[in-house]
Design a protein around this motif. Structure first.
Motif, PDB file in Angstrom:
ATOM      1  N   UNK A  95       0.721  -1.188  -0.085  1.00 36.11           N
ATOM      2  CA  UNK A  95       0.172   0.037   0.043  1.00 36.11           C
ATOM      3  C   UNK A  95       0.923   1.224   0.159  1.00 36.11           C
ATOM      4  N   UNK A  96       0.409   2.207  -0.567  1.00 36.31           N
ATOM      5  CA  UNK A  96       0.979   3.438  -0.304  1.00 36.31           C
ATOM      6  C   UNK A  96       0.304   4.144   0.819  1.00 36.31           C
ATOM      7  N   UNK A  97       0.892   4.253   1.780  1.00 35.62           N
ATOM      8  CA  UNK A  97       0.377   4.781   3.050  1.00 35.62           C
ATOM      9  C   UNK A  97      -0.458   6.034   2.707  1.00 35.62           C
ATOM     10  N   UNK A 121      -7.920  -0.844   3.494  1.00 42.34           N
ATOM     11  CA  UNK A 121      -8.049  -1.443   2.395  1.00 42.34           C
ATOM     12  C   UNK A 121      -7.337  -2.651   1.969  1.00 42.34           C
ATOM     13  N   UNK A 122      -7.961  -3.651   1.134  1.00 44.87           N
ATOM     14  CA  UNK A 122      -7.272  -4.832   1.047  1.00 44.87           C
ATOM     15  C   UNK A 122      -6.618  -4.530  -0.201  1.00 44.87           C
ATOM     16  N   UNK A 123      -5.356  -4.918  -0.327  1.00 39.22           N
ATOM     17  CA  UNK A 123      -4.171  -4.764  -1.540  1.00 39.22           C
ATOM     18  C   UNK A 123      -4.484  -5.528  -2.446  1.00 39.22           C
ATOM     19  N   UNK A 124      -4.999  -4.875  -3.768  1.00 39.92           N
ATOM     20  CA  UNK A 124      -5.051  -5.682  -4.935  1.00 39.92           C
ATOM     21  C   UNK A 124      -3.509  -6.110  -5.459  1.00 39.92           C
ATOM     22  N   UNK A 225       0.092 -10.386  -1.526  1.00 45.80           N
ATOM     23  CA  UNK A 225       0.697 -11.255  -2.626  1.00 45.80           C
ATOM     24  C   UNK A 225      -0.020 -12.406  -3.261  1.00 45.80           C
ATOM     25  N   UNK A 226       0.142 -12.812  -4.421  1.00 45.36           N
ATOM     26  CA  UNK A 226      -0.446 -13.852  -5.085  1.00 45.36           C
ATOM     27  C   UNK A 226       0.725 -14.666  -6.001  1.00 45.36           C
ATOM     28  N   UNK A 227       0.386 -15.935  -6.026  1.00 45.83           N
ATOM     29  CA  UNK A 227       1.230 -16.582  -7.275  1.00 45.83           C
ATOM     30  C   UNK A 227       0.922 -16.184  -8.423  1.00 45.83           C
ATOM     31  N   UNK A 289      -7.610   4.046  -4.039  1.00 45.88           N
ATOM     32  CA  UNK A 289      -6.329   4.092  -3.444  1.00 45.88           C
ATOM     33  C   UNK A 289      -5.311   3.501  -4.378  1.00 45.88           C
ATOM     34  N   UNK A 290      -3.922   3.444  -4.156  1.00 44.78           N
ATOM     35  CA  UNK A 290      -2.834   3.051  -4.899  1.00 44.78           C
ATOM     36  C   UNK A 290      -2.230   2.061  -4.330  1.00 44.78           C
TER      37      UNK A 290
END
Length: 556
Positions: A95-97, A121-124, A225-227, A289-290
């Protein structure tokens, strides 16, 4: 006697009876696992030099190299398509805080919620920016279960809406099933299938007590994270969901301020077990968000002990433990210990994996044993999920999994817990093995935690329908209170380090138990099977049956 107590008593009786069929109970056996060897492994893996073993860091690579050297020294063979490592491609998102924005637009005007106070926010992992505005709808827990006919959505149309759901799942479901249905991944998939474009999770009294919002704020610096799949894209369970967030109690109250039912009223109804009826909400929400996306490679480390039986050597029993932990806190205050060493979680499990491999290499098991140190468990079981989807085992069939995750040998060991023991034929083997060592098998004392569905073995349940078990240190000699205190005070915190009062003799006994269990599974005439009617056996076990049929040249 309470219903829960009767259930535990019944399970214990069944497992004990099965154990008596398998063997007469000898005196407690001496352990062949060296306490000093375990201590040496943990001292290195949980040292400050490795900085918490976060995937993508030099500390994790040093830990992976250590395990590889240990496997080589033990005489194992490279197990990842004849290599020691299976490279797992990952996408990390940070996340960009303090750049995320959450605005509520209701009949009385607009108001903004505060990041890290009202929402996180959940980080995409599949986009570097998100911006969603849509009307809100409340859908209970957001759970749908075809087996029982339970459906939180009912007739509510949520197409194009942001769905608001309680954390978790109804208490009417048993622990592991409840954890599975209440997982974020399951809820996102369900919401997307109903046409929603966003998901907001609000706390229950139970979820806030177990995992307070304040603890989530502490971990807000952790990357999502994700694979990466074969198509080169990050694996996302529900790409239609454009934004998601977790709300605090205060944030949830603001969310429902213009609704016909207040959050406090809904929270009380949930706590009392009263029905939660879905409804449209008068407000809209805008969430944006970013994030910063980074691609890395992190390795699973795999060693093999080839099976000695010509008929059974192409069946594999996996003994696994996750190697990663949470690294260094970026948001630590000056003077605070920022390194999350992960001594119990899971340097201890890896040390036991190494010593188990050393022991079993000398015993020439009938089935092949694969010893796997997984990456990315703390990021969502990513290393085991990737391994399960891409097994580098030369076409061999995975028939059983034994998982070593965060054992707590902080007191004299007198009993063990087998998460998942009551679900398959593995339960009788565990009871017999424990009896052989003078260790009682205690039924799951923490059903509300749904632990069976929360560690690496579960990736193989879902992907292959493989019976699996997660052994854990027991409740006797103060074990239950020590577990609860650890979860409250040390779990995922810098204090999970070598200053804890580790009982190394108990650690050695627990490692020995896992080794003997793996040996029993490997040498049994028949592969493990699910118990009739088990939820996960019915839902996923057919995959294993189909794979066996295909291997035998049968038809789908």
């Amino acid at each position: 006697m309470s219903q829960a107590a009767r259930r535990l008593s019944s399970v214990a009786a069944r497992l004990s009876a099965a154990a008596l069929v398998l063997l007469s109970v000898p005196a407690a056996a001496e352990t062949a696992v060296s306490p000093e060897s375990l201590k040496s492994h943990v001292a290195y893996l949980a040292s400050d030099a490795l900085e918490g073993r976060q995937p993508g860091t030099a500390g994790y690579e040093s830990a992976a190299a250590y395990v590889e050297r240990a496997f080589k020294k033990a005489g194992l063979k490279p197990g990842a398509d004849r290599k020691w490592r299976q490279s797992v491609p990952l996408v990390l998102t940070r996340r960009e805080f303090m750049t995320a924005s959450f605005e509520l637009i209701g009949p009385g005007g607009a108001m903004k919620l505060a990041e890290l106070e009202d929402f996180i926010p959940v980080k995409p992992v599949d986009r570097e920016a998100f911006d969603v505005r849509a009307p809100l709808a409340f859908a209970g827990y957001g759970v749908v279960d075809e087996e029982s006919g339970y459906d939180d959505y009912g007739t509510l149309d949520v197409r194009g809406r942001i769905v608001v759901v309680f954390s978790g799942a109804p208490k009417s479901f048993e622990g592991a099933k409840r954890a599975y249905l209440g997982s974020n991944e399951a809820k996102l998939k369900t919401a997307a299938a109903r046409g929603a474009i966003g998901v907001l999770t609000v706390p229950t009294r139970e979820s806030e007590a177990q995992s307070p919002f304040a603890r989530a704020v502490e971990r807000a610096d952790q990357p999502g994270a994700s694979y990466v799949g074969a198509d080169g894209r990050a694996h996302v369970p529900a790409p239609q969901i454009a934004a998601a967030a977790r709300l605090s109690v205060e944030g949830a109250r603001a969310l429902f301020a213009s609704a016909t039912t207040s959050f406090d009223a809904l929270e009380a109804a949930e706590a009392d077990g009263r029905p939660l009826h879905a409804f449209e909400m008068p407000a809209q929400a805008r969430l944006n968000g970013a994030t910063r996306l980074t691609r890395i490679e992190s390795d699973n480390v795999v060693g093999l002990v080839e099976g000695s039986d010509k008929k059974l050597k192409d069946e594999v029993v996996i003994i696994g433990a996750h190697l990663d932990h949470l690294g260094v806190r970026r948001n630590a205050k000056e003077g605070e210990d920022a390194i999350r060493n992960g001594a119990m979680d899971n340097a201890m499990g890896i040390s036991m994996l190494i010593e188990t491999a050393k022991k079993l290499k000398e015993l020439k098991p009938r089935r092949t044993l694969a010893f796997v140190a997984f990456t990315g468990e703390e990021m969502g079981l990513l290393g085991s999920k990737y391994f399960a989807k891409n097994p580098p085992l030369g076409g061999r069939r995975i028939v059983g999994v034994v998982n070593l995750d965060m054992p707590l040998p902080l007191y004299p060991l007198a009993d063990v817990i087998g998460f998942g023991a009551e679900r398959s034929s593995l339960g009788a083997l565990i009871a017999a093995t424990g009896a052989e060592m003078g260790l009682a098998l205690t039924p799951d004392p923490y059903p509300e935690e749904g632990i069976f569905a929360r560690s690496d073995h579960f990736s193989f349940v879902v992907e292959h329908g493989t019976p699996a078990v997660f052994l854990f240190t027991g409740v006797k000699n103060g074990g239950e209170q020590i577990f609860r205190d650890f979860m409250k005070t040390h779990y995922h915190r810098p204090s999970d380090d070598l200053s804890l009062p580790i009982d190394w003799d108990s650690a050695a006994r627990f490692a020995e138990l896992n080794a003997r269990l793996a040996q029993r599974i490997a040498d049994a005439d028949a592969a493990p099977t699910w118990n009739p009617g088990d939820y996960f056996g019915e839902r996923f076990g057919k995959k294993a049956a189909t794979a066996k049929e295909q291997a035998a040249g049968g038809k789908r």
